[in-house]
Design a protein around this motif. Structure first.
Motif, PDB file in Angstrom:
ATOM      1  N   TYR A 113      -3.595  18.863  -4.697  1.00  0.00           N
ATOM      2  CA  TYR A 113      -3.460  17.601  -4.538  1.00  0.00           C
ATOM      3  C   TYR A 113      -2.029  17.104  -4.926  1.00  0.00           C
ATOM      4  CZ  TYR A 113      -8.584  17.094  -4.636  1.00  0.00           C
ATOM      5  OH  TYR A 113      -9.947  17.277  -4.374  1.00  0.00           O
ATOM      6  N   CYS A 114      -1.409  16.372  -4.304  1.00  0.00           N
ATOM      7  CA  CYS A 114      -0.136  15.754  -4.549  1.00  0.00           C
ATOM      8  C   CYS A 114      -0.428  14.436  -5.173  1.00  0.00           C
ATOM      9  CB  CYS A 114       0.590  15.315  -3.348  1.00  0.00           C
ATOM     10  SG  CYS A 114       2.341  14.581  -3.393  1.00  0.00           S
ATOM     11  N   GLN A 115       0.595  14.255  -6.310  1.00  0.00           N
ATOM     12  CA  GLN A 115       0.284  13.047  -7.285  1.00  0.00           C
ATOM     13  C   GLN A 115       1.832  12.331  -7.104  1.00  0.00           C
ATOM     14  OE1 GLN A 115       1.927  13.368 -10.601  1.00  0.00           O
ATOM     15  NE2 GLN A 115       1.795  11.276 -11.266  1.00  0.00           N
ATOM     16  N   GLY A 116       1.699  11.307  -7.312  1.00  0.00           N
ATOM     17  CA  GLY A 116       3.187  10.444  -7.484  1.00  0.00           C
ATOM     18  C   GLY A 116       3.198   9.290  -8.498  1.00  0.00           C
ATOM     19  N   LEU A 117       3.871   9.261  -9.329  1.00  0.00           N
ATOM     20  CA  LEU A 117       4.221   7.970 -10.227  1.00  0.00           C
ATOM     21  C   LEU A 117       4.927   7.047  -9.738  1.00  0.00           C
ATOM     22  CD1 LEU A 117       3.076   6.835 -12.948  1.00  0.00           C
ATOM     23  CD2 LEU A 117       4.946   7.678 -14.059  1.00  0.00           C
ATOM     24  N   VAL A 118       4.464   6.014  -9.224  1.00  0.00           N
ATOM     25  CA  VAL A 118       5.123   5.135  -8.195  1.00  0.00           C
ATOM     26  C   VAL A 118       5.397   3.662  -8.564  1.00  0.00           C
ATOM     27  CG1 VAL A 118       5.075   4.128  -5.931  1.00  0.00           C
ATOM     28  CG2 VAL A 118       4.236   6.541  -6.134  1.00  0.00           C
ATOM     29  N   GLN A 133       0.927  -1.090  -0.037  1.00  0.00           N
ATOM     30  CA  GLN A 133       0.045   0.139   0.136  1.00  0.00           C
ATOM     31  C   GLN A 133       0.968   1.285   0.071  1.00  0.00           C
ATOM     32  OE1 GLN A 133      -2.963  -0.211  -0.560  1.00  0.00           O
ATOM     33  NE2 GLN A 133      -4.133   1.450   0.428  1.00  0.00           N
ATOM     34  N   VAL A 134       0.499   2.141  -0.905  1.00  0.00           N
ATOM     35  CA  VAL A 134       1.254   3.346  -0.863  1.00  0.00           C
ATOM     36  C   VAL A 134       0.454   4.611  -0.486  1.00  0.00           C
ATOM     37  CG1 VAL A 134       2.452   5.095  -2.427  1.00  0.00           C
ATOM     38  CG2 VAL A 134       2.711   2.477  -2.603  1.00  0.00           C
ATOM     39  N   GLN A 135       0.882   5.506   0.104  1.00  0.00           N
ATOM     40  CA  GLN A 135      -0.063   6.635   0.614  1.00  0.00           C
ATOM     41  C   GLN A 135       0.833   8.030   0.482  1.00  0.00           C
ATOM     42  OE1 GLN A 135      -0.932   6.066   4.863  1.00  0.00           O
ATOM     43  NE2 GLN A 135      -3.077   5.509   4.278  1.00  0.00           N
ATOM     44  N   LEU A 136       0.106   9.025   0.017  1.00  0.00           N
ATOM     45  CA  LEU A 136       0.771  10.291  -0.238  1.00  0.00           C
ATOM     46  C   LEU A 136      -0.115  11.159   0.803  1.00  0.00           C
ATOM     47  CD1 LEU A 136       1.064  10.777  -3.939  1.00  0.00           C
ATOM     48  CD2 LEU A 136       2.695   9.966  -2.449  1.00  0.00           C
ATOM     49  N   VAL A 137       0.776  11.832   1.516  1.00  0.00           N
ATOM     50  CA  VAL A 137      -0.099  12.697   2.540  1.00  0.00           C
ATOM     51  C   VAL A 137       0.519  14.169   2.544  1.00  0.00           C
ATOM     52  CG1 VAL A 137      -0.487  13.225   5.145  1.00  0.00           C
ATOM     53  CG2 VAL A 137      -0.449  10.690   4.318  1.00  0.00           C
ATOM     54  N   GLU A 138      -0.482  15.075   2.084  1.00  0.00           N
ATOM     55  CA  GLU A 138      -0.226  16.658   2.032  1.00  0.00           C
ATOM     56  C   GLU A 138      -0.366  17.232   3.432  1.00  0.00           C
ATOM     57  OE1 GLU A 138      -2.781  15.520  -2.000  1.00  0.00           O
ATOM     58  OE2 GLU A 138      -2.930  15.435   0.259  1.00  0.00           O
ATOM     59  N   SER A 139       0.359  18.597   3.439  1.00  0.00           N
ATOM     60  CA  SER A 139       0.239  19.175   4.555  1.00  0.00           C
ATOM     61  C   SER A 139       0.605  20.769   4.158  1.00  0.00           C
ATOM     62  CB  SER A 139       1.154  18.834   5.545  1.00  0.00           C
ATOM     63  OG  SER A 139       2.477  18.924   5.442  1.00  0.00           O
ATOM     64  N   GLY A 140       0.035  21.746   5.009  1.00  0.00           N
ATOM     65  CA  GLY A 140       0.379  23.032   4.820  1.00  0.00           C
ATOM     66  C   GLY A 140      -0.359  24.014   4.121  1.00  0.00           C
ATOM     67  N   GLY A 141      -1.387  23.550   3.798  1.00  0.00           N
ATOM     68  CA  GLY A 141      -2.545  24.313   3.240  1.00  0.00           C
ATOM     69  C   GLY A 141      -3.139  25.342   4.163  1.00  0.00           C
ATOM     70  N   GLY A 142      -3.974  26.585   3.745  1.00  0.00           N
ATOM     71  CA  GLY A 142      -4.468  27.169   4.748  1.00  0.00           C
ATOM     72  C   GLY A 142      -4.833  28.233   4.056  1.00  0.00           C
ATOM     73  N   LEU A 143      -5.194  29.643   4.859  1.00  0.00           N
ATOM     74  CA  LEU A 143      -5.571  30.753   4.501  1.00  0.00           C
ATOM     75  C   LEU A 143      -4.604  31.837   4.423  1.00  0.00           C
ATOM     76  CD1 LEU A 143      -8.021  32.904   3.756  1.00  0.00           C
ATOM     77  CD2 LEU A 143      -8.132  33.151   6.362  1.00  0.00           C
ATOM     78  N   VAL A 144      -4.473  32.477   3.114  1.00  0.00           N
ATOM     79  CA  VAL A 144      -3.154  33.580   3.249  1.00  0.00           C
ATOM     80  C   VAL A 144      -4.000  34.774   2.486  1.00  0.00           C
ATOM     81  CG1 VAL A 144      -2.532  32.391   0.933  1.00  0.00           C
ATOM     82  CG2 VAL A 144      -0.825  33.621   2.487  1.00  0.00           C
ATOM     83  N   GLN A 145      -3.368  35.969   2.805  1.00  0.00           N
ATOM     84  CA  GLN A 145      -3.637  37.135   1.996  1.00  0.00           C
ATOM     85  C   GLN A 145      -3.057  37.070   0.542  1.00  0.00           C
ATOM     86  OE1 GLN A 145      -2.802  40.353   4.524  1.00  0.00           O
ATOM     87  NE2 GLN A 145      -4.674  40.125   5.831  1.00  0.00           N
ATOM     88  N   PRO A 146      -3.663  38.022  -0.160  1.00  0.00           N
ATOM     89  CA  PRO A 146      -3.292  37.944  -1.662  1.00  0.00           C
ATOM     90  C   PRO A 146      -1.869  38.695  -1.575  1.00  0.00           C
ATOM     91  CG  PRO A 146      -5.528  38.764  -1.787  1.00  0.00           C
ATOM     92  CD  PRO A 146      -5.054  38.499  -0.364  1.00  0.00           C
ATOM     93  N   GLY A 147      -0.957  38.142  -2.420  1.00  0.00           N
ATOM     94  CA  GLY A 147       0.437  38.603  -2.283  1.00  0.00           C
ATOM     95  C   GLY A 147       1.230  38.000  -1.511  1.00  0.00           C
ATOM     96  N   GLY A 148       0.628  36.890  -0.511  1.00  0.00           N
ATOM     97  CA  GLY A 148       1.477  36.197   0.527  1.00  0.00           C
ATOM     98  C   GLY A 148       2.176  34.870  -0.066  1.00  0.00           C
ATOM     99  N   SER A 149       2.595  34.137   0.891  1.00  0.00           N
ATOM    100  CA  SER A 149       3.245  32.799   0.389  1.00  0.00           C
ATOM    101  C   SER A 149       2.820  31.810   1.371  1.00  0.00           C
ATOM    102  CB  SER A 149       4.810  33.011   0.766  1.00  0.00           C
ATOM    103  OG  SER A 149       5.319  33.986  -0.131  1.00  0.00           O
ATOM    104  N   LEU A 150       2.945  30.497   0.620  1.00  0.00           N
ATOM    105  CA  LEU A 150       2.459  29.384   1.417  1.00  0.00           C
ATOM    106  C   LEU A 150       3.359  28.172   0.886  1.00  0.00           C
ATOM    107  CD1 LEU A 150       0.192  29.191   3.673  1.00  0.00           C
ATOM    108  CD2 LEU A 150      -1.191  28.354   1.856  1.00  0.00           C
ATOM    109  N   ARG A 151       3.690  27.102   1.797  1.00  0.00           N
ATOM    110  CA  ARG A 151       4.491  25.939   1.225  1.00  0.00           C
ATOM    111  C   ARG A 151       3.687  24.958   1.686  1.00  0.00           C
ATOM    112  NH1 ARG A 151       9.869  24.978   0.321  1.00  0.00           N
ATOM    113  NH2 ARG A 151      10.709  22.972   0.764  1.00  0.00           N
ATOM    114  N   THR A 158      -5.243  19.187   0.039  1.00  0.00           N
ATOM    115  CA  THR A 158      -5.420  20.330   0.787  1.00  0.00           C
ATOM    116  C   THR A 158      -5.723  21.510   0.372  1.00  0.00           C
ATOM    117  OG1 THR A 158      -3.827  21.474   2.675  1.00  0.00           O
ATOM    118  CG2 THR A 158      -2.663  20.766   0.448  1.00  0.00           C
ATOM    119  N   GLN A 159      -6.584  22.230   1.269  1.00  0.00           N
ATOM    120  CA  GLN A 159      -7.162  23.377   0.758  1.00  0.00           C
ATOM    121  C   GLN A 159      -6.388  24.745   0.868  1.00  0.00           C
ATOM    122  OE1 GLN A 159     -10.555  23.969  -0.663  1.00  0.00           O
ATOM    123  NE2 GLN A 159      -9.778  26.089  -0.906  1.00  0.00           N
TER     124      GLN A 159
END
Length: 121
Positions: free
Chosen positions: A94-99, A1-19, A115-116
């Motif tokens: 969405y994170c995608q991986g060709l595994v 079984q393979v899993q991909l788990v995202e993190s780091g989404g959220g609310l940010v103002q225009p011009g801002g940054s997110l990882r 992640t939103q």
């Protein structure tokens, strides 16, 4: 079984940054490529950025110069650094991986749960 788990989404103002980060785990022999896709309400899922195991990158025109994709092959992770964010970047990412799973001939596409990211003042 393979899993991909995202993190780091959220609310940010225009011009801002997110990882965003994504970690792959499970019975993995190798990961040929990884990418980030997004889907806004009422729209189709679209490619944002993609990176191969050799480090070749490609980006959607809408994010070129603002987003950077990177991966750590040893840690089976991929990240998306997003800058100069705009309201139109709002979407589920969405994170995608060709595994190549262990014991499987060929490669299989796997997806994270999403992640939103919301860009709003």
């Amino acid at each position: 079984q393979v899993q991909l788990v995202e993190s780091g989404g959220g609310l940010v103002q225009p011009g801002g940054s997110l990882r965003l980060s994504c970690a792959a785990s499970g019975s993995i022999d190798s990961i040929l490529s990884m990418g980030w896709y997004r889907q806004a309400p009422g729209k189709q899922r679209e490619l944002v950025a993609h990176i191969t195991s050799g480090g070749s990158r490609n980006y959607a025109e809408a994010v070129k110069g603002r987003f950077t994709i990177s991966r750590d092959n040893g840690k089976l992770t991929v990240s998306l650094q997003m800058g100069s964010l705009r309201p139109e970047d709002t979407a589920v990412y969405y994170c995608q991986g060709l595994v190549r799973p262990v014991g499987v001939i060929g490669a299989v596409d796997f997806w994270g749960q999403g992640t939103q990211v919301t860009v709003s003042s």
